[in-house]
Design an enzyme around this catalytic site. Structure first.
Site, PDB file in Angstrom:
ATOM      1  N   GLY A  37       2.625  -4.693   9.249  1.00  0.00           N
ATOM      2  CA  GLY A  37       2.887  -3.156   8.873  1.00  0.00           C
ATOM      3  C   GLY A  37       1.407  -2.016   8.555  1.00  0.00           C
ATOM      4  N   THR A  38       0.866  -2.728   8.445  1.00  0.00           N
ATOM      5  CA  THR A  38      -0.890  -2.526   8.537  1.00  0.00           C
ATOM      6  C   THR A  38      -1.381  -1.968   8.693  1.00  0.00           C
ATOM      7  OG1 THR A  38      -2.186  -1.752   6.537  1.00  0.00           O
ATOM      8  CG2 THR A  38      -1.404  -4.071   6.925  1.00  0.00           C
ATOM      9  N   SER A  39      -1.930  -0.903   9.512  1.00  0.00           N
ATOM     10  CA  SER A  39      -3.202  -1.028   9.849  1.00  0.00           C
ATOM     11  C   SER A  39      -4.929  -1.907  10.006  1.00  0.00           C
ATOM     12  CB  SER A  39      -4.172   0.596  10.645  1.00  0.00           C
ATOM     13  OG  SER A  39      -4.075   0.829   9.794  1.00  0.00           O
TER      14      SER A  39
ATOM     15  N   GLN B 252       1.413  -1.158  -0.163  1.00  0.00           N
ATOM     16  CA  GLN B 252      -0.022  -0.117   0.187  1.00  0.00           C
ATOM     17  C   GLN B 252       1.208   1.247  -0.412  1.00  0.00           C
ATOM     18  OE1 GLN B 252      -3.108  -0.852   2.568  1.00  0.00           O
ATOM     19  NE2 GLN B 252      -1.974  -1.992   3.657  1.00  0.00           N
ATOM     20  N   ASN B 253       2.321   1.405   0.081  1.00  0.00           N
ATOM     21  CA  ASN B 253       2.856   2.212   0.402  1.00  0.00           C
ATOM     22  C   ASN B 253       3.101   2.630  -1.144  1.00  0.00           C
ATOM     23  OD1 ASN B 253       3.255   1.335   2.547  1.00  0.00           O
ATOM     24  ND2 ASN B 253       5.242   0.219   2.828  1.00  0.00           N
TER      25      ASN B 253
ATOM     26  N   CYS C 292      -1.576  15.313 -14.778  1.00  0.00           N
ATOM     27  CA  CYS C 292      -2.489  15.935 -14.868  1.00  0.00           C
ATOM     28  C   CYS C 292      -3.922  16.433 -13.971  1.00  0.00           C
ATOM     29  CB  CYS C 292      -3.045  16.696 -16.701  1.00  0.00           C
ATOM     30  SG  CYS C 292      -3.957  17.355 -16.699  1.00  0.00           S
TER      31      CYS C 292
ATOM     32  N   CYS D  28      -5.406  16.264 -19.506  1.00  0.00           N
ATOM     33  CA  CYS D  28      -5.516  16.887 -20.377  1.00  0.00           C
ATOM     34  C   CYS D  28      -4.715  16.031 -21.791  1.00  0.00           C
ATOM     35  CB  CYS D  28      -4.610  18.591 -20.453  1.00  0.00           C
ATOM     36  SG  CYS D  28      -3.153  18.174 -20.544  1.00  0.00           S
TER      37      CYS D  28
ATOM     38  N   HIS E 117      -2.004   1.426  -4.362  1.00  0.00           N
ATOM     39  CA  HIS E 117      -1.822   3.094  -4.249  1.00  0.00           C
ATOM     40  C   HIS E 117      -1.118   4.032  -4.908  1.00  0.00           C
ATOM     41  CE1 HIS E 117      -3.732   1.504  -0.235  1.00  0.00           C
ATOM     42  NE2 HIS E 117      -4.861   1.144  -1.603  1.00  0.00           N
TER      43      HIS E 117
ATOM     44  N   ALA F  48       8.253  -4.905  12.303  1.00  0.00           N
ATOM     45  CA  ALA F  48       8.949  -5.801  11.230  1.00  0.00           C
ATOM     46  C   ALA F  48      10.359  -5.461  11.168  1.00  0.00           C
ATOM     47  CB  ALA F  48       8.430  -5.101   9.595  1.00  0.00           C
TER      48      ALA F  48
HETATM   49  C1  BJW Z   1       4.839  -1.306  12.306  1.00  0.00           C
HETATM   50  C2  BJW Z   1       5.392  -0.233  12.805  1.00  0.00           C
HETATM   51  C3  BJW Z   1       6.761  -1.319  12.860  1.00  0.00           C
HETATM   52  C4  BJW Z   1       4.009   0.986  13.283  1.00  0.00           C
HETATM   53  N1  BJW Z   1       6.614  -2.191  12.237  1.00  0.00           N
HETATM   54  N2  BJW Z   1       4.273  -1.778  12.344  1.00  0.00           N
HETATM   55  C5  BJW Z   1     -15.081  -1.501   1.683  1.00  0.00           C
HETATM   56  C6  BJW Z   1     -15.667  -1.380   3.009  1.00  0.00           C
HETATM   57  C7  BJW Z   1     -15.387  -0.004   3.884  1.00  0.00           C
HETATM   58  C8  BJW Z   1     -15.117   0.854   3.392  1.00  0.00           C
HETATM   59  C9  BJW Z   1     -14.715   0.896   2.295  1.00  0.00           C
HETATM   60  C10 BJW Z   1     -14.368  -0.722   1.480  1.00  0.00           C
HETATM   61  N3  BJW Z   1     -14.071  -0.047   0.146  1.00  0.00           N
HETATM   62  C11 BJW Z   1     -13.442   1.075  -0.111  1.00  0.00           C
HETATM   63  C12 BJW Z   1     -14.367   1.656   0.501  1.00  0.00           C
HETATM   64  C13 BJW Z   1     -13.596   3.505   0.871  1.00  0.00           C
HETATM   65  C14 BJW Z   1     -11.961   3.620   1.310  1.00  0.00           C
HETATM   66  C15 BJW Z   1     -11.928   2.579   2.688  1.00  0.00           C
HETATM   67  O1  BJW Z   1     -11.218   1.411   2.783  1.00  0.00           O
HETATM   68  N4  BJW Z   1     -12.193   3.130   3.848  1.00  0.00           N
HETATM   69  C16 BJW Z   1     -11.936   2.552   5.343  1.00  0.00           C
HETATM   70  C17 BJW Z   1     -11.158   4.363   5.938  1.00  0.00           C
HETATM   71  C18 BJW Z   1     -12.658   2.166   5.697  1.00  0.00           C
HETATM   72  N5  BJW Z   1     -11.313   2.604   0.210  1.00  0.00           N
HETATM   73  C19 BJW Z   1     -11.401   3.669  -0.675  1.00  0.00           C
HETATM   74  O2  BJW Z   1     -11.786   4.154  -1.163  1.00  0.00           O
HETATM   75  C20 BJW Z   1     -10.072   2.985  -1.684  1.00  0.00           C
HETATM   76  N6  BJW Z   1     -10.693   2.705  -2.867  1.00  0.00           N
HETATM   77  C21 BJW Z   1     -11.986   2.150  -3.474  1.00  0.00           C
HETATM   78  O3  BJW Z   1     -12.061   1.145  -2.708  1.00  0.00           O
HETATM   79  O4  BJW Z   1     -12.243   1.691  -4.642  1.00  0.00           O
HETATM   80  C22 BJW Z   1     -13.550   1.313  -4.429  1.00  0.00           C
HETATM   81  C23 BJW Z   1     -14.845   2.253  -4.311  1.00  0.00           C
HETATM   82  C24 BJW Z   1     -14.726   3.638  -4.495  1.00  0.00           C
HETATM   83  C25 BJW Z   1     -15.849   4.506  -4.217  1.00  0.00           C
HETATM   84  C26 BJW Z   1     -16.409   4.080  -3.374  1.00  0.00           C
HETATM   85  C27 BJW Z   1     -16.818   3.137  -2.800  1.00  0.00           C
HETATM   86  C28 BJW Z   1     -15.375   1.641  -3.331  1.00  0.00           C
HETATM   87  C29 BJW Z   1      -8.985   3.375  -1.954  1.00  0.00           C
HETATM   88  C30 BJW Z   1      -8.018   3.783  -0.597  1.00  0.00           C
HETATM   89  C31 BJW Z   1      -7.036   4.111  -1.089  1.00  0.00           C
HETATM   90  C32 BJW Z   1      -6.427   5.006   0.232  1.00  0.00           C
HETATM   91  N7  BJW Z   1      -4.828   5.616   0.049  1.00  0.00           N
HETATM   92  C33 BJW Z   1      -4.049   6.139   0.961  1.00  0.00           C
HETATM   93  C34 BJW Z   1      -3.409   7.777   0.992  1.00  0.00           C
HETATM   94  C35 BJW Z   1      -1.849   6.823  -0.148  1.00  0.00           C
HETATM   95  C36 BJW Z   1      -2.464   8.391  -0.819  1.00  0.00           C
HETATM   96  C37 BJW Z   1      -1.237   8.940  -0.118  1.00  0.00           C
HETATM   97  O5  BJW Z   1      -0.125   7.823   0.080  1.00  0.00           O
HETATM   98  O6  BJW Z   1      -0.861   9.588  -0.188  1.00  0.00           O
HETATM   99  O7  BJW Z   1      -3.385   5.360   1.442  1.00  0.00           O
HETATM  100  S1  BJW Z   1      -4.631   6.529   2.682  1.00  0.00           S
HETATM  101  C38 BJW Z   1      -3.501   6.264   3.865  1.00  0.00           C
HETATM  102  O8  BJW Z   1      -4.599   4.840   4.324  1.00  0.00           O
HETATM  103  C39 BJW Z   1      -2.419   5.315   2.568  1.00  0.00           C
HETATM  104  C40 BJW Z   1      -1.833   3.928   2.417  1.00  0.00           C
HETATM  105  O9  BJW Z   1      -1.770   3.138   1.823  1.00  0.00           O
HETATM  106  C41 BJW Z   1      -3.357   3.477   3.100  1.00  0.00           C
HETATM  107  C42 BJW Z   1      -3.624   1.962   4.632  1.00  0.00           C
HETATM  108  O10 BJW Z   1      -2.047   2.673   6.038  1.00  0.00           O
HETATM  109  P1  BJW Z   1      -1.617   1.805   6.475  1.00  0.00           P
HETATM  110  O11 BJW Z   1       0.230   1.390   5.479  1.00  0.00           O
HETATM  111  O12 BJW Z   1      -2.434   0.780   7.054  1.00  0.00           O
HETATM  112  O13 BJW Z   1      -0.732   2.606   7.755  1.00  0.00           O
HETATM  113  P2  BJW Z   1      -1.419   3.107   9.011  1.00  0.00           P
HETATM  114  O14 BJW Z   1      -0.284   4.315   9.049  1.00  0.00           O
HETATM  115  O15 BJW Z   1      -2.457   2.945   9.201  1.00  0.00           O
HETATM  116  O16 BJW Z   1      -0.779   1.624   9.409  1.00  0.00           O
HETATM  117  C43 BJW Z   1       0.485   2.025  10.279  1.00  0.00           C
HETATM  118  C44 BJW Z   1       0.780   0.661  10.961  1.00  0.00           C
HETATM  119  O17 BJW Z   1       1.758   0.511  11.183  1.00  0.00           O
HETATM  120  C45 BJW Z   1      -0.295   0.430  12.616  1.00  0.00           C
HETATM  121  O18 BJW Z   1      -0.715  -1.009  12.978  1.00  0.00           O
HETATM  122  C46 BJW Z   1       1.066   0.289  13.514  1.00  0.00           C
HETATM  123  O19 BJW Z   1       0.885  -0.246  14.634  1.00  0.00           O
HETATM  124  C47 BJW Z   1       2.256  -0.443  12.286  1.00  0.00           C
HETATM  125  N8  BJW Z   1       3.605  -0.412  12.234  1.00  0.00           N
HETATM  126  N9  BJW Z   1       5.323   0.056  13.098  1.00  0.00           N
HETATM  127  C48 BJW Z   1       6.152  -2.761  11.613  1.00  0.00           C
HETATM  128  N10 BJW Z   1       7.852  -0.836  12.796  1.00  0.00           N
HETATM  129 ZN    ZN Z   2      -2.245  18.913 -18.136  1.00  0.00          ZN
END
Ligand code: BJW
Ligand code: ZN
Length: 252
Positions: free
Chosen positions: A197-199, A97-98, A133, A137, A125, A241
């Protein structure tokens, strides 16, 4: 742990899903930890097309800050172990997801000339180092690489139409690229699935571990904290991790 080790055989189909925690030891802020909050904004308030449409400068300031942070970071032991598994196990798949590019950096550090791309990473992601763009465009490619750290102005302009560019990442409410989802779905069909490492709150990625378990995979979580996945996986390895993965690798 022994249960896992004995399953990590040369023939095993091994799939790893990573999140921001894998890069935490490299100094990349996670999204939902206390260090992850930028100026007290939650990611849900910035990582949307609506937020960008309302205030592109604010959203770009967040990405500008993150690009700068990430540009100073190097892969850690977790990235290196996963890169090594990509070379060692013929049926290894890495879904991330990174958007930071550190898996690719770790893999390319040891790649040899003529070798197939190690860890052909399935990037759910997108990449923080690519842009597109905002207006889509006609003259611009769908997306292109841009590693600028200091933009002349924020928000930066599209070189093809003078409109705005956006980071080529997937925001909330946007669909993931269908070929990327297809590759991920194929990878979910495996013998060992590790969520690291994902929530486990952002979909569709959050559903993969359960889908893998239902299809017969042995499932493992590596995380210092409990997540919604902790109660359903076969094995929880509590810890960072960057320490747990080298511990596993040392037993192989
Ligand atoms: C350690 C550590 C160490 C700390 N070692 N671990 C079904 C059900 C419910 C909701 C939805 C669903 N389907 C879609 C949705 C809506 C939405 C969603 O999921 N919302 C939830 C919040 C409920 N999803 C979407 O919109 C997705 N699109 C989609 O499904 O399209 C179809 C659709 C469209 C329209 C309507 C419905 C469906 C797209 C999701 C895009 C997420 N984008 C982001 C930003 C990316 C760009 C950027 O980086 O700027 O992605 S948000 C952000 O969260 C980023 C990450 O990839 C993502 C996940 O986060 P991650 O990696 O888990 O990080 P953290 O910080 O949350 O957790 C870190 C973890 O590490 C923790 O657990 C720590 O404990 C741990 N940790 N140190 C190991 N040393
Ligand atoms: Zn453009």
């Amino acid at each position: 742990m022994q249960d896992l080790i004995k399953r990590l055989t040369p023939e095993a189909r091994i799939t790893v899903l990573t999140g921001a925690g894998v890069s935490a030891a490299s100094g990349v802020p996670t999204f939902r930890g206390n260090d992850g909050l930028w100026k007290n904004f939650r990611p849900e308030a910035l990582a949307t097309a609506d937020a960008f449409g309302r205030d592109p400068k604010l959203v770009w300031e967040w990405y500008h800050w993150r690009r700068f942070r990430i540009s100073t970071c190097e892969p850690n032991a977790a990235h290196h172990v996963l890169a090594e598994w990509g070379r060692r196990f013929p049926n290894f798949k890495l879904i991330t997801q990174n958007v930071d590019g550190l898996h690719e950096k770790a893999a390319s550090a040891k790649a040899t000339v003529g070798q197939a791309p190690v860890n052909d990473v399935i990037r759910l992601h997108g990449s923080i180092w690519e842009v597109s763009c905002w207006g889509g465009c006609a003259n611009s490619p769908r997306r292109w690489r841009d590693e600028t750290i200091e933009f002349a102005e924020l928000p930066p302009k599209c070189p093809y139409c003078d409109g705005l560019i956006r980071p080529s990442v997937v925001w909330f409410g946007e669909t993931l690229e269908s070929n990327v989802v297809d590759r991920a779905m194929r990878a979910v069909h495996c013998d060992v699935f590790m969520t690291i490492g994902t929530s486990a709150v952002v979909y569709p990625a959050a559903a993969f571990v359960e889908q893998a378990r239902r299809q017969g995979a042995f499932t493992v979580e590596i995380n210092p904290e409990a997540t919604p996945a902790s109660t359903t996986v076969d094995l929880v390895l509590k810890g960072g991790a960057e320490t747990v993965l080298p511990d596993i690798a040392a037993c192989l």
